[in-house]
Design a protein around this motif. Structure first.
Motif, PDB file in Angstrom:
ATOM      1  N   ASP A   1       0.830  -1.207   0.000  1.00 27.58           N
ATOM      2  CA  ASP A   1       0.000   0.000   0.000  1.00 27.58           C
ATOM      3  C   ASP A   1       0.865   1.258   0.000  1.00 27.58           C
ATOM      4  N   LEU A   2       1.895   1.278   0.831  1.00 30.95           N
ATOM      5  CA  LEU A   2       2.805   2.433   0.864  1.00 30.95           C
ATOM      6  C   LEU A   2       3.499   2.599  -0.480  1.00 30.95           C
ATOM      7  N   ALA A   3       3.936   1.483  -1.052  1.00 29.91           N
ATOM      8  CA  ALA A   3       4.609   1.527  -2.359  1.00 29.91           C
ATOM      9  C   ALA A   3       3.679   2.088  -3.426  1.00 29.91           C
ATOM     10  N   ALA A   4       2.416   1.661  -3.405  1.00 29.18           N
ATOM     11  CA  ALA A   4       1.444   2.135  -4.388  1.00 29.18           C
ATOM     12  C   ALA A   4       1.206   3.639  -4.229  1.00 29.18           C
ATOM     13  N   PHE A   5       1.120   4.111  -2.993  1.00 28.54           N
ATOM     14  CA  PHE A   5       0.891   5.540  -2.769  1.00 28.54           C
ATOM     15  C   PHE A   5       2.059   6.376  -3.271  1.00 28.54           C
ATOM     16  N   TYR A   6       3.269   6.038  -2.851  1.00 28.22           N
ATOM     17  CA  TYR A   6       4.418   6.855  -3.241  1.00 28.22           C
ATOM     18  C   TYR A   6       4.682   6.780  -4.743  1.00 28.22           C
ATOM     19  N   ALA A   7       4.424   5.628  -5.335  1.00 28.17           N
ATOM     20  CA  ALA A   7       4.602   5.494  -6.783  1.00 28.17           C
ATOM     21  C   ALA A   7       3.632   6.391  -7.546  1.00 28.17           C
ATOM     22  N   SER A   8       2.488   6.680  -6.944  1.00 30.04           N
ATOM     23  CA  SER A   8       1.477   7.501  -7.607  1.00 30.04           C
ATOM     24  C   SER A   8       1.769   8.997  -7.514  1.00 30.04           C
ATOM     25  N   GLN A   9       2.763   9.371  -6.702  1.00 34.05           N
ATOM     26  CA  GLN A   9       3.109  10.773  -6.533  1.00 34.05           C
ATOM     27  C   GLN A   9       4.114  11.218  -7.601  1.00 34.05           C
ATOM     28  N   LYS A  10       4.198  12.503  -7.825  1.00 37.02           N
ATOM     29  CA  LYS A  10       5.095  13.039  -8.838  1.00 37.02           C
ATOM     30  C   LYS A  10       6.389  13.522  -8.201  1.00 37.02           C
ATOM     31  N   MET A  11       7.519  13.065  -8.745  1.00 38.42           N
ATOM     32  CA  MET A  11       8.806  13.483  -8.207  1.00 38.42           C
ATOM     33  C   MET A  11       9.063  14.952  -8.531  1.00 38.42           C
ATOM     34  N   ALA A  12       9.501  15.704  -7.537  1.00 36.55           N
ATOM     35  CA  ALA A  12       9.860  17.107  -7.735  1.00 36.55           C
ATOM     36  C   ALA A  12      11.290  17.167  -8.254  1.00 36.55           C
ATOM     37  N   LEU A  13      11.454  17.596  -9.492  1.00 32.95           N
ATOM     38  CA  LEU A  13      12.761  17.575 -10.140  1.00 32.95           C
ATOM     39  C   LEU A  13      13.519  18.881  -9.914  1.00 32.95           C
ATOM     40  N   THR A  14      14.840  18.764  -9.839  1.00 31.51           N
ATOM     41  CA  THR A  14      15.700  19.934  -9.665  1.00 31.51           C
ATOM     42  C   THR A  14      16.772  19.930 -10.749  1.00 31.51           C
ATOM     43  N   PRO A  15      17.293  21.105 -11.131  1.00 25.19           N
ATOM     44  CA  PRO A  15      18.325  21.164 -12.169  1.00 25.19           C
ATOM     45  C   PRO A  15      19.612  20.467 -11.737  1.00 25.19           C
ATOM     46  N   ALA A  16      20.335  19.906 -12.698  1.00 26.58           N
ATOM     47  CA  ALA A  16      21.634  19.295 -12.407  1.00 26.58           C
ATOM     48  C   ALA A  16      22.673  20.398 -12.233  1.00 26.58           C
ATOM     49  N   ALA A  17      23.746  20.086 -11.508  1.00 17.96           N
ATOM     50  CA  ALA A  17      24.844  21.035 -11.331  1.00 17.96           C
ATOM     51  C   ALA A  17      25.601  21.152 -12.656  1.00 17.96           C
ATOM     52  N   ASP A  18      25.563  22.330 -13.276  1.00 18.65           N
ATOM     53  CA  ASP A  18      26.127  22.507 -14.607  1.00 18.65           C
ATOM     54  C   ASP A  18      27.604  22.153 -14.702  1.00 18.65           C
ATOM     55  N   GLU A  19      28.356  22.491 -13.670  1.00 19.97           N
ATOM     56  CA  GLU A  19      29.803  22.290 -13.740  1.00 19.97           C
ATOM     57  C   GLU A  19      30.190  20.813 -13.734  1.00 19.97           C
ATOM     58  N   LEU A  20      29.278  19.959 -13.321  1.00 18.02           N
ATOM     59  CA  LEU A  20      29.575  18.534 -13.274  1.00 18.02           C
ATOM     60  C   LEU A  20      28.814  17.732 -14.329  1.00 18.02           C
ATOM     61  N   ALA A  21      27.811  18.369 -14.935  1.00 22.87           N
ATOM     62  CA  ALA A  21      26.892  17.629 -15.805  1.00 22.87           C
ATOM     63  C   ALA A  21      27.567  16.973 -16.999  1.00 22.87           C
TER      64      ALA A  21
END
Length: 209
Positions: free
Chosen positions: A96-116
């Motif tokens: 049940d916990l797995a199903a709930f978290y899988a249904s949520q949308k990941m909040a994405l952040t930019p990659a560090a440009d100097e390392l990308a």
């Protein structure tokens, strides 16, 4: 390199088998939402948590989340925080916990440009002179992984968390997981990466969409 290539082939064959239709127990996302109280302190209300060292589990494959909870409960994987939490969970709780978290949308952040750029090369092509295979082989071009084969989604994951997992595979601190072949492969890969390479590939992967 030959050993890692053989492992890649074996893991790929397991992926095909794991992808075949089968009747598997499933969780109830709504029921899972009501069981998240103890998870919120580290993972937030939707699995995106504000602490970079803890994984973002929003949008993660439900099969992978459930498998890790089972490993924490059984002792196959140990963590001072997660192991006691998982100990009290039933199999249905985990699903049940797995199903709930899988249904949520990941909040994405930019990659560090100097390392990308360096991280992109490692992710897409590996490190040939060290015998390190490309991450894309198991985790895909966007880091989405493969739920059926229990390859986690790592695209968009916290760079700090990804880097720590590579360090732990290298040191042996992450010695658990019931997926023995995957664990062995990750340990061998991490052992060949420098601290700078780990930081770079983690930074690039965190920006994948």
């Amino acid at each position: 390199m030959k050993k890692l290539t053989a492992l890649c082939i074996l893991l790929a064959s397991q992926t095909v088998l794991a992808s075949e239709p089968a009747t598997r127990p499933v969780g109830d996302a709504e029921a899972g939402k009501g069981k998240t109280m103890v998870c919120m302190a580290c993972h937030g209300t939707d699995g995106n948590g504000a602490i970079a060292e803890y994984p973002r589990i929003a949008g993660q494959h439900p099969q992978y989340i459930a498998s890790q909870l089972k490993d924490f409960k059984s002792g196959a994987r140990h963590n001072a925080l997660m192991s006691p939490m998982a100990a009290a969970l039933s199999e249905q709780d985990m699903l049940d916990l797995a199903a709930f978290y899988a249904s949520q949308k990941m909040a994405l952040t930019p990659a560090a440009d100097e390392l990308a750029e360096q991280g992109r090369d490692i992710y897409r092509a590996g490190v040939k002179d060290k015998g390190v295979p490309a991450c894309i082989g198991c985790h895909g071009p966007n880091g989405n992984g493969n739920g059926a084969a229990l390859y986690p989604r790592i695209g968009g994951q916290s760079a700090a968390y990804l880097e720590k997992q590579l360090q732990d595979y290298k040191s042996g601190a992450r010695a658990g997981d019931s997926q023995e072949l995957l664990k062995l492969m990750m340990k061998q890969i991490a052992a060949k990466l420098s601290a700078e390479e780990m930081k770079a590939v983690a930074a690039y992967t965190s920006g994948l969409r």
